[in-house]
Design an enzyme around this catalytic site. Structure first.
Site, PDB file in Angstrom:
ATOM      1  N   HIS A  78       0.865  -1.186   0.000  1.00 18.28           N
ATOM      2  CA  HIS A  78       0.000   0.000   0.000  1.00 18.28           C
ATOM      3  C   HIS A  78       0.896   1.228   0.000  1.00 18.28           C
ATOM      4  O   HIS A  78       1.532   1.553   1.005  1.00 18.28           O
ATOM      5  CB  HIS A  78      -0.908  -0.021   1.235  1.00 18.28           C
ATOM      6  CG  HIS A  78      -1.881   1.107   1.328  1.00 18.28           C
ATOM      7  ND1 HIS A  78      -3.243   0.903   1.488  1.00 18.28           N
ATOM      8  CD2 HIS A  78      -1.720   2.447   1.333  1.00 18.28           C
ATOM      9  CE1 HIS A  78      -3.856   2.079   1.575  1.00 18.28           C
ATOM     10  NE2 HIS A  78      -2.941   3.029   1.485  1.00 18.28           N
ATOM     11  N   HIS A  80       1.529   5.360  -2.225  1.00 20.37           N
ATOM     12  CA  HIS A  80       0.913   6.453  -2.993  1.00 20.37           C
ATOM     13  C   HIS A  80       1.999   7.114  -3.831  1.00 20.37           C
ATOM     14  O   HIS A  80       2.495   8.192  -3.486  1.00 20.37           O
ATOM     15  CB  HIS A  80       0.251   7.470  -2.064  1.00 20.37           C
ATOM     16  CG  HIS A  80      -0.948   6.957  -1.347  1.00 20.37           C
ATOM     17  ND1 HIS A  80      -2.232   7.111  -1.822  1.00 20.37           N
ATOM     18  CD2 HIS A  80      -1.057   6.261  -0.184  1.00 20.37           C
ATOM     19  CE1 HIS A  80      -3.088   6.546  -0.973  1.00 20.37           C
ATOM     20  NE2 HIS A  80      -2.403   6.020   0.020  1.00 20.37           N
ATOM     21  N   LYS A  83       1.550  10.859  -4.972  1.00 21.28           N
ATOM     22  CA  LYS A  83       1.720  11.945  -4.004  1.00 21.28           C
ATOM     23  C   LYS A  83       3.159  12.104  -3.501  1.00 21.28           C
ATOM     24  O   LYS A  83       3.512  13.125  -2.942  1.00 21.28           O
ATOM     25  CB  LYS A  83       0.837  11.688  -2.775  1.00 21.28           C
ATOM     26  CG  LYS A  83      -0.656  11.593  -3.011  1.00 21.28           C
ATOM     27  CD  LYS A  83      -1.356  11.395  -1.673  1.00 21.28           C
ATOM     28  CE  LYS A  83      -2.862  11.372  -1.781  1.00 21.28           C
ATOM     29  NZ  LYS A  83      -3.361  10.086  -2.294  1.00 21.28           N
ATOM     30  N   HIS A 231      -9.522   2.094   0.924  1.00 19.58           N
ATOM     31  CA  HIS A 231      -9.097   2.839   2.110  1.00 19.58           C
ATOM     32  C   HIS A 231     -10.279   2.783   3.082  1.00 19.58           C
ATOM     33  O   HIS A 231     -11.310   3.407   2.841  1.00 19.58           O
ATOM     34  CB  HIS A 231      -8.794   4.290   1.763  1.00 19.58           C
ATOM     35  CG  HIS A 231      -7.413   4.521   1.262  1.00 19.58           C
ATOM     36  ND1 HIS A 231      -6.919   3.897   0.143  1.00 19.58           N
ATOM     37  CD2 HIS A 231      -6.411   5.317   1.729  1.00 19.58           C
ATOM     38  CE1 HIS A 231      -5.671   4.307  -0.065  1.00 19.58           C
ATOM     39  NE2 HIS A 231      -5.335   5.150   0.890  1.00 19.58           N
ATOM     40  N   GLU A 234     -10.498   4.987   7.958  1.00 23.67           N
ATOM     41  CA  GLU A 234      -9.236   5.608   8.389  1.00 23.67           C
ATOM     42  C   GLU A 234      -9.549   6.750   9.360  1.00 23.67           C
ATOM     43  O   GLU A 234      -9.379   7.924   9.065  1.00 23.67           O
ATOM     44  CB  GLU A 234      -8.458   6.106   7.172  1.00 23.67           C
ATOM     45  CG  GLU A 234      -7.040   6.539   7.496  1.00 23.67           C
ATOM     46  CD  GLU A 234      -6.291   7.034   6.270  1.00 23.67           C
ATOM     47  OE1 GLU A 234      -5.166   7.519   6.460  1.00 23.67           O
ATOM     48  OE2 GLU A 234      -6.821   6.938   5.147  1.00 23.67           O
ATOM     49  N   ASP A 331       2.668   3.066   3.085  1.00 27.04           N
ATOM     50  CA  ASP A 331       1.684   4.112   2.812  1.00 27.04           C
ATOM     51  C   ASP A 331       2.381   5.332   2.205  1.00 27.04           C
ATOM     52  O   ASP A 331       3.128   5.211   1.266  1.00 27.04           O
ATOM     53  CB  ASP A 331       0.895   4.462   4.067  1.00 27.04           C
ATOM     54  CG  ASP A 331      -0.460   5.092   3.776  1.00 27.04           C
ATOM     55  OD1 ASP A 331      -0.869   5.125   2.609  1.00 27.04           O
ATOM     56  OD2 ASP A 331      -1.123   5.549   4.723  1.00 27.04           O
ATOM     57  N   ASN A 332       2.178   6.506   2.769  1.00 27.12           N
ATOM     58  CA  ASN A 332       2.702   7.749   2.191  1.00 27.12           C
ATOM     59  C   ASN A 332       4.160   7.960   2.584  1.00 27.12           C
ATOM     60  O   ASN A 332       4.590   7.567   3.664  1.00 27.12           O
ATOM     61  CB  ASN A 332       1.871   8.937   2.653  1.00 27.12           C
ATOM     62  CG  ASN A 332       0.430   8.843   2.205  1.00 27.12           C
ATOM     63  OD1 ASN A 332      -0.359   8.098   2.787  1.00 27.12           O
ATOM     64  ND2 ASN A 332       0.079   9.567   1.166  1.00 27.12           N
TER      65      ASN A 332
END
Length: 428
Positions: A78, A80, A83, A231, A234, A331-332
């Protein structure tokens, strides 16, 4: 301590410490620990894994790992990529998830294909050097009548990197886009027509909750034979019911695709009976859960000037005890959602070990970093089987008991060939 003699591809790895989850039940033990392994490699593939009894044969090129811990190639389940690395151009970002979304919505108005390709390409290089062989990225998709710039760029990058990293794309869409059944069907058709590795996704949250829209999402995905990756919840609101509704929908609709739910933070805010009943339903629906400890620790229960009271991660122990596949991912990375990160899944894993108080991180929980099969439908197929690619990570300074400490230094093998020896940031 193990020190590889050179970059020549080994034909045999002796005295390797493999995790218990990867070993058969009958594997012998020494002083309560699994016996060290003898891993044989030929033409880039595993041809044998046995308890290590004899020293290396004279006719093979062998590395004596001296007990160094070894894992299969890593999975970033997972991320991104659209971004990533936007943090340097961000101004003040309001704390919490919704503040980060607002900041990113402002920034994305200036994205170009070149900008996305440069940032996402750097991320893939970092992940590859860290030992990642399979990466799933979500891509913001906010308009029903147009395809995002990043969606096409990520498809092109996936094709360019196909010999190094399997790249999958998930359309991250707000739930309101599925409010009309016809729009949901049209979106699913666009995703299905966009090339291999595409999955249907959505952002499910109490701020946009619409159970009919969630149903339309699954119906549309089924019509195009798309897997779904959401998602999910969250937030830390006990009113969040997305995960429970999803489990019920999967069962009611007989959904044949694979379903992944990331985050699931709200489980930690529910009363125990309700949370455990939800997990029972998830187990019956064959849903994979993903926890994102770094981002969730930073965004959940976030208020300026106040120390958070809640951890923000989901109920990973309770899920695992029910046989639910649980993956841990990054994630990010270096964007308004998460200011840190390096596309090394072990960084997120370390945060998860501490936040979740996970016992036996190497022998039990390292499985959550290596199971690409948990991202697809079909029978479970653990890595490092006879005949599978010799994709391995050797952590020459780590121990099974202190793992994941001292894992920055690693030797990465792909199809038996050495591709790197250092922490990913040292080669960026």
């Amino acid at each position: 301590m193990f020190n590889p003699p050179d970059n020549t591809a080994p034909e045999r790895l002796i005295n390797a410490r493999l995790p218990r989850w990867l070993l058969p039940a009958a594997w012998p033990a020494t002083n309560g620990q699994p016996a060290l392994a003898d891993i044989r490699i030929a033409q880039g593939r595993i041809i044998g894994i046995n308890p290590c009894i004899n020293s290396a044969a004279a006719d093979t090129y062998a590395w004596d790992l001296a007990g160094a811990v070894v894992l299969p190639a890593l999975v970033e389940a997972h991320t991104h990529l659209d971004k990533t690395f936007t943090l340097p151009r961000m101004g003040t970002v309001e704390p919490g998830l919704l503040g980060a979304i607002a900041a990113m919505m402002h920034d994305r108005s200036s994205w170009t294909p070149q900008d996305v390709a440069q940032r996402a390409g750097q991320a893939l290089q970092w992940a590859y050097t860290a030992g990642v062989s399979h990466l799933r990225t979500h891509c913001d998709w906010w308009e029903a009548d147009s395809v995002p710039i990043a969606w096409k760029v990520l498809a092109e990058l996936g094709d360019a990197w196909r010999d190094k990293v399997v790249v999958e794309r998930v359309s991250l869409m707000p739930l309101h886009l599925f409010a009309e059944r016809s729009t949901a069907k049209a979106l699913a058709a666009k995703i299905a027509a966009s090339g291999p590795g595409a999955r249907m996704g959505g952002f499910v949250h109490t701020s946009n909750w619409n159970p009919a829209a969630l149903r339309h999402l699954f119906e549309a995905a089924a019509g195009q034979e798309l897997d779904v990756d959401l998602h999910m919840d969250e937030e830390l609101s006990p009113a969040a019911c997305g995960l429970a509704t999803t489990a019920a929908l999967v069962k009611e609709l007989g959904f044949a695709g694979h379903v992944v739910c990331g985050h699931n933070c709200a489980l930690a805010a529910l009363a125990d009976a309700q949370a455990l009943a939800t997990l029972d339903a998830v187990a019956q629906a064959n849903i994979t859960l993903i926890t994102l400890p770094m981002t969730n620790l930073l965004l959940q229960d976030a208020t300026t000037g106040r120390t958070p009271r809640q951890r923000g991660i989901t109920l990973v122990k309770e899920a695992k005890s029910r046989g639910i596949p649980v993956l841990i991912a990054t994630d990010n990375v270096q964007d308004p959602f998460c200011h840190v990160g390096s596309y090394d899944p072990l960084e997120a894993f370390a945060a998860g070990v501490l936040a979740g108080q996970l016992d036996a991180p190497f022998d039990v929980w390292s499985e959550s970093l290596c199971r690409a099969d948990w991202l697809r439908a079909g029978p479970a197929t653990p890595p490092l089987q006879i005949g599978s690619a010799a994709d391995l990570l050797i952590f020459k300074e780590a121990s099974a008991l202190s793992f994941p400490s001292r894992t920055h230094e690693r030797v990465v093998l792909r199809q038996g060939q050495v591709i790197g020896r250092h922490h990913p940031e040292s080669t960026a």
